[in-house]
Design a protein around this motif. Structure first.
Motif, PDB file in Angstrom:
ATOM      1  N   ALA A  28     -24.284 -80.606 -24.113  1.00 32.86           N
ATOM      2  CA  ALA A  28     -24.934 -80.537 -22.800  1.00 32.86           C
ATOM      3  C   ALA A  28     -26.114 -81.491 -22.770  1.00 32.86           C
ATOM      4  CB  ALA A  28     -25.421 -79.109 -22.545  1.00 32.86           C
ATOM      5  N   LEU A  29     -26.543 -81.830 -21.572  1.00 32.92           N
ATOM      6  CA  LEU A  29     -27.710 -82.705 -21.426  1.00 32.92           C
ATOM      7  C   LEU A  29     -28.884 -81.893 -20.892  1.00 32.92           C
ATOM      8  CD1 LEU A  29     -25.909 -85.725 -19.732  1.00 32.92           C
ATOM      9  CD2 LEU A  29     -26.784 -85.640 -22.075  1.00 32.92           C
ATOM     10  N   PRO A  30     -30.109 -82.191 -21.346  1.00 30.75           N
ATOM     11  CA  PRO A  30     -31.263 -81.452 -20.836  1.00 30.75           C
ATOM     12  C   PRO A  30     -31.505 -81.795 -19.363  1.00 30.75           C
ATOM     13  CG  PRO A  30     -31.970 -83.311 -22.199  1.00 30.75           C
ATOM     14  CD  PRO A  30     -30.483 -83.258 -22.294  1.00 30.75           C
ATOM     15  N   LYS A  31     -31.663 -80.732 -18.549  1.00 28.61           N
ATOM     16  CA  LYS A  31     -31.842 -80.982 -17.118  1.00 28.61           C
ATOM     17  C   LYS A  31     -32.963 -80.144 -16.540  1.00 28.61           C
ATOM     18  CE  LYS A  31     -27.121 -82.195 -16.128  1.00 28.61           C
ATOM     19  NZ  LYS A  31     -25.857 -81.716 -15.617  1.00 28.61           N
ATOM     20  N   THR A  32     -33.514 -80.618 -15.460  1.00 28.50           N
ATOM     21  CA  THR A  32     -34.490 -79.823 -14.729  1.00 28.50           C
ATOM     22  C   THR A  32     -33.733 -78.777 -13.919  1.00 28.50           C
ATOM     23  OG1 THR A  32     -34.350 -81.268 -12.823  1.00 28.50           O
ATOM     24  CG2 THR A  32     -36.037 -81.793 -14.449  1.00 28.50           C
ATOM     25  N   ARG A  33     -34.479 -77.844 -13.316  1.00 29.21           N
ATOM     26  CA  ARG A  33     -33.805 -76.803 -12.537  1.00 29.21           C
ATOM     27  C   ARG A  33     -33.042 -77.393 -11.356  1.00 29.21           C
ATOM     28  NH1 ARG A  33     -37.463 -71.841 -11.130  1.00 29.21           N
ATOM     29  NH2 ARG A  33     -39.028 -73.462 -11.294  1.00 29.21           N
ATOM     30  N   SER A  34     -33.557 -78.510 -10.861  1.00 30.32           N
ATOM     31  CA  SER A  34     -32.858 -79.127  -9.733  1.00 30.32           C
ATOM     32  C   SER A  34     -31.704 -80.022 -10.195  1.00 30.32           C
ATOM     33  CB  SER A  34     -33.850 -79.933  -8.900  1.00 30.32           C
ATOM     34  OG  SER A  34     -34.425 -80.936  -9.713  1.00 30.32           O
ATOM     35  N   GLY A  35     -31.459 -80.054 -11.502  1.00 31.07           N
ATOM     36  CA  GLY A  35     -30.280 -80.758 -11.994  1.00 31.07           C
ATOM     37  C   GLY A  35     -30.517 -82.203 -12.390  1.00 31.07           C
ATOM     38  N   LYS A  36     -31.770 -82.619 -12.381  1.00 33.38           N
ATOM     39  CA  LYS A  36     -32.068 -83.991 -12.794  1.00 33.38           C
ATOM     40  C   LYS A  36     -32.078 -84.090 -14.318  1.00 33.38           C
ATOM     41  CE  LYS A  36     -35.459 -87.145 -11.271  1.00 33.38           C
ATOM     42  NZ  LYS A  36     -36.778 -87.364 -10.711  1.00 33.38           N
ATOM     43  N   ILE A  37     -31.410 -85.098 -14.834  1.00 33.02           N
ATOM     44  CA  ILE A  37     -31.409 -85.280 -16.291  1.00 33.02           C
ATOM     45  C   ILE A  37     -32.811 -85.647 -16.754  1.00 33.02           C
ATOM     46  CG2 ILE A  37     -30.547 -86.687 -18.210  1.00 33.02           C
ATOM     47  CD1 ILE A  37     -27.950 -87.049 -16.580  1.00 33.02           C
ATOM     48  N   MET A  38     -33.279 -84.974 -17.790  1.00 34.71           N
ATOM     49  CA  MET A  38     -34.631 -85.256 -18.288  1.00 34.71           C
ATOM     50  C   MET A  38     -34.571 -86.357 -19.342  1.00 34.71           C
ATOM     51  SD  MET A  38     -35.835 -81.322 -18.408  1.00 34.71           S
ATOM     52  CE  MET A  38     -37.575 -81.499 -18.746  1.00 34.71           C
ATOM     53  N   ARG A  39     -34.517 -87.563 -18.857  1.00 35.75           N
ATOM     54  CA  ARG A  39     -34.440 -88.706 -19.777  1.00 35.75           C
ATOM     55  C   ARG A  39     -35.662 -88.773 -20.687  1.00 35.75           C
ATOM     56  NH1 ARG A  39     -32.742 -90.846 -15.465  1.00 35.75           N
ATOM     57  NH2 ARG A  39     -30.555 -91.381 -15.271  1.00 35.75           N
ATOM     58  N   ARG A  40     -36.741 -88.263 -20.137  1.00 34.25           N
ATOM     59  CA  ARG A  40     -37.997 -88.272 -20.893  1.00 34.25           C
ATOM     60  C   ARG A  40     -37.833 -87.586 -22.258  1.00 34.25           C
ATOM     61  NH1 ARG A  40     -42.161 -84.287 -20.032  1.00 34.25           N
ATOM     62  NH2 ARG A  40     -40.917 -83.544 -18.279  1.00 34.25           N
ATOM     63  N   LEU A  41     -37.133 -86.435 -22.246  1.00 33.82           N
ATOM     64  CA  LEU A  41     -36.914 -85.730 -23.512  1.00 33.82           C
ATOM     65  C   LEU A  41     -36.043 -86.558 -24.441  1.00 33.82           C
ATOM     66  CD1 LEU A  41     -36.338 -81.980 -22.593  1.00 33.82           C
ATOM     67  CD2 LEU A  41     -38.388 -83.140 -23.442  1.00 33.82           C
ATOM     68  N   LEU A  42     -35.011 -87.136 -23.865  1.00 31.70           N
ATOM     69  CA  LEU A  42     -34.095 -87.929 -24.684  1.00 31.70           C
ATOM     70  C   LEU A  42     -34.824 -89.132 -25.275  1.00 31.70           C
ATOM     71  CD1 LEU A  42     -31.006 -87.790 -22.313  1.00 31.70           C
ATOM     72  CD2 LEU A  42     -31.440 -86.420 -24.369  1.00 31.70           C
ATOM     73  N   ARG A  43     -35.698 -89.707 -24.453  1.00 35.47           N
ATOM     74  CA  ARG A  43     -36.477 -90.847 -24.937  1.00 35.47           C
ATOM     75  C   ARG A  43     -37.334 -90.437 -26.122  1.00 35.47           C
ATOM     76  NH1 ARG A  43     -37.265 -93.386 -19.588  1.00 35.47           N
ATOM     77  NH2 ARG A  43     -38.787 -91.754 -19.228  1.00 35.47           N
ATOM     78  N   GLU A  44     -37.893 -89.255 -26.007  1.00 33.76           N
ATOM     79  CA  GLU A  44     -38.720 -88.772 -27.111  1.00 33.76           C
ATOM     80  C   GLU A  44     -37.883 -88.548 -28.362  1.00 33.76           C
ATOM     81  OE1 GLU A  44     -41.117 -85.515 -25.635  1.00 33.76           O
ATOM     82  OE2 GLU A  44     -42.482 -87.011 -24.769  1.00 33.76           O
ATOM     83  N   ILE A  45     -36.686 -87.992 -28.157  1.00 35.70           N
ATOM     84  CA  ILE A  45     -35.807 -87.750 -29.306  1.00 35.70           C
ATOM     85  C   ILE A  45     -35.495 -89.059 -30.021  1.00 35.70           C
ATOM     86  CG2 ILE A  45     -33.465 -87.035 -29.999  1.00 35.70           C
ATOM     87  CD1 ILE A  45     -33.616 -84.989 -27.667  1.00 35.70           C
TER      88      ILE A  45
END
Ligand code: WT7
Length: 643
Positions: A597-614
């Protein structure tokens, strides 16, 4: 070396420089700031020919700017005809080297004839001012010839980098509404043929408006020619006159559209016009590269990117310089190809990218050390922040501690270099573009437009329109307005994070939008994501840039799959190929990570910020990131997202 080590210009360099000493720079800057219209009018009058003079220099209906209002000129005329009258007819305009080792030296007189002949070819086939042409060619002299022939007639061109795929080419042909495609059978890269005509054929299956394809013979490989549509360049030129008057066009006439990645899946067509673009690219050529009559100037970029437009073709030719063009790869036949070019052609100015420098460092000093590099007097860098280690190597091993390094910050949208040291005036600090050029008013601000303090990170904006700036996004003025002028009230938003130190030096920290910088090439995360989800096995994709020792950033993809049994290894390979096919080989992902799964906000936006941090905190290698405080960029990006 620390961030704060400073290199003052050497007295020998200062003594001969076009802008000599800090006082001279300050004075130039002050005049441009206080009386911009007089300042630019003076530059425009000093060296260009105008068929009709402007009524006023500048008009500003935010966010739409006009420069040299009402004037008529022609860029090709200023790049060619003007030099035939001012004693440069026999000077070499283009010094070209093909990858296989073939060589051509083309004088201004000869280039003038070549351009006129090809302009007549276009004219004979009915093309005229206002039409649009796509140019998809290898790095051979006929590429600038095609550009200049278009400019001569007022045909707006769009050069598509030869590394783009048929898919990408098609999208550009359609968006531009082009009716003619100028191409070649192929080009040479790493001793292999890049098959350009094949990509054109594939793209044109869905572009009914294209009437003609004009094909320059380069590789001589066997290619199909479609009756009535495809023509050999040399056939069309037979018996054609080498005189063709330049069409006087309005100073605001569209010169070219260059597509670049934005924050959506759709590339945007950056529109540059005629007068202001010509004036500022030429002026910056003289200021930043300290260009002199006898320089042999080499910018190693591809003409398909803005660097090539402004600083291989239009800037150098308008300035009457000798511009060197090399067709192929830096490692063919061996890792000293570039240094051999520098030695054999006695190159005096070299302009390249940090990625290229890092790739060459890796091969060892023995390659440059085999060659006499003593002709070099100035080095340039562009496309991404240059890390201190690469700066130091460039300075020491290539420049032998003699040559100043100009780190030039600018963008496809700015048209010209904006922030860079004037080499005979401004002390440099490795990793900083230093100070703004005359006429450029940058600032580091927060989201509300309030300036942040010394050494504080913020968004880099430009406070006042400049002559070479983007005029609009082709066919989408609303997007132009909202992307560049609607983010921070009243100013141009660059999309970069930066900080400004106590000396007023700018330090670029990276993009704050969803744009990656791979080898100094801009690539949108969304574009790669859209390509991935077009693959039948892919359910969702999120793409981020990951720090990379050589290319600055590399494409890293997080992918979730549709139901079914998948062989992750095989699919990973396939998806990398798929993206290369959909966009171009330079976009090929470094890494595909399959996830549930991909990390998402409640409104369904992918949280690229988290992925960038990873990807940044786990895999940082080398010293690439010493300049790029990625957590800062991430934080700023998040702030922007929340707007
Ligand atoms: C982005 C523009 C115009 C040159 C080719 C790239 C980054 C460019 C520098 C530099 C730090 C730089 C910025 C900018 N960039 N030059 N000297 N130092 N960053 O053109 O594809 O339009 O990309 O490249 O992030 O916004 P582009």
């Amino acid at each position: 070396m620390t961030e704060t080590s400073t290199y003052a210009p050497k007295p020998e360099f200062v003594a001969q420089a076009n802008v000599s000493g800090m006082e001279a720079y300050r004075e130039l800057y002050r005049r441009a700031e206080e009386t911009p219209e007089e300042f630019w009018a003076e530059v425009a009058e000093r060296e260009f020919d105008w068929f009709e003079k402007w009524s006023h220099v500048f008009e500003w209906n935010p966010p739409f700017a006009k420069w040299f209002v009402g004037a008529k000129t022609n860029v090709a005329y200023n790049c060619l005809d003007r030099h035939l009258k001012n004693g440069r007819a026999q000077k070499i305009a283009i010094l070209w080297e093909g990858e296989p080792g073939d060589e051509r030296k083309i004088t201004y007189q000869e280039l003038h004839s070549m351009v006129c002949r090809f302009a007549n070819v276009l004219k004979n086939r009915g093309y005229k001012s206002g039409d649009r042409a796509i140019i998809y060619m290898p790095m051979i002299p006929e590429l600038p010839v095609a550009m200049l022939a278009c400019a001569r007639l007022g045909i707006t061109h769009s050069v598509v980098f030869g590394g783009f795929s048929a898919e990408a080419l098609k999208a550009r042909i359609k968006d531009l509404g082009a009716t003619v495609v100028i191409t070649a059978d192929g080009g040479w890269r790493r001793a292999k043929e890049v098959k350009l005509k094949a990509a054109v054929d594939e793209a044109l299956l869905e572009c009914p408006d294209v009437r003609d394809v004009i094909v320059r013979k380069r590789t001589g490989s066997d290619i199909p020619m479609k009756d009535g549509r495809d023509h050999w360049w040399h056939d069309l030129e037979e018996g054609v006159s080498s005189e063709c008057p330049a069409e006087p066009v309005d100073a605001e006439h569209p010169l070219y559209v260059l597509y670049t990645s934005g924050t959506t899946g759709q590339p945007k067509g950056i529109l540059h016009t005629t007068g202001g673009y010509m004036v500022q690219t030429t002026a910056t050529m003289r200021w930043v590269f300290d260009l002199k009559e006898n320089d042999v100037y080499w910018c190693s970029a591809d003409i398909g990117w803005v660097t090539g437009h402004s600083y291989i073709v239009y800037g150098p030719l308008a300035a009457g310089a000798t511009t060197v063009i090399y067709e192929g790869a830096p490692d063919t036949p061996a890792f000293d190809r570039w240094w051999s070019i520098v030695e054999r052609h006695r190159i005096t100015i070299l302009y390249t990218s940090p990625t290229a420098i890092r790739a060459l460092i890796r091969q060892g000093d023995e390659w440059p050390n085999k060659h006499d590099l003593s002709s070099l007097r100035l080095l340039g860098s562009v496309g991404e922040p240059i890390n201190p280690a690469a700066w130091e190597w460039y300075y020491r091993v290539i420049g032998k501690q003699r040559c100043p390094i100009v780190d030039t910050w600018w963008q496809t949208e700015t048209g010209s270099i904006m922030i860079a040291p004037l080499p005979g005036a401004i002390p440099t600090k490795p990793g900083s573009g230093t100070l703004p050029l005359p006429g450029v008013l940058p600032q580091v601000v927060d989201m509300s437009g309030k300036p942040v303090g010394v050494d504080q990170e913020g968004f880099l904006v430009i406070r006042r329109p400049w002559p070479a700036m983007i005029r609009t996004i082709w066919g989408d003025p609303k997007r132009y307005e909202s992307q560049y002028w609607g983010r921070v009230p009243g100013v141009y938003f660059t999309g970069d994070a930066a900080r400004c130190d106590a000396d007023g030096y700018y330090w670029i920290l990276g993009r704050v939008d969803d744009v990656m910088n791979v080898s100094g090439h801009r690539l949108s995360t969304m574009e790669v994501e859209s390509a991935l989800v077009r693959h039948p096995a892919v359910a969702e994709a999120a793409v981020v840039g990951k720090p990379h020792e050589i290319t600055g950033q590399a494409v890293c993809c997080f992918v979730t799959l549709k139901q079914g049994n998948h062989d992750h290894n095989a699919l990973g390979t396939e998806l990398r190929k798929w993206v290369a096919h959909e966009i171009g080989a330079f976009a090929r992902p470094e890494e595909i990570r399959f996830t549930e799964a991909l990390p998402k906000t409640r409104s369904g936006k992918i949280m690229r910020r988290l992925l960038r941090e990873i990807v940044t905190t786990r895999t940082v290698t080398g010293d690439v990131t010493t300049l790029e405080d990625l957590t800062v960029v991430t934080r700023l990006a998040a702030q922007r997202d929340e707007e």
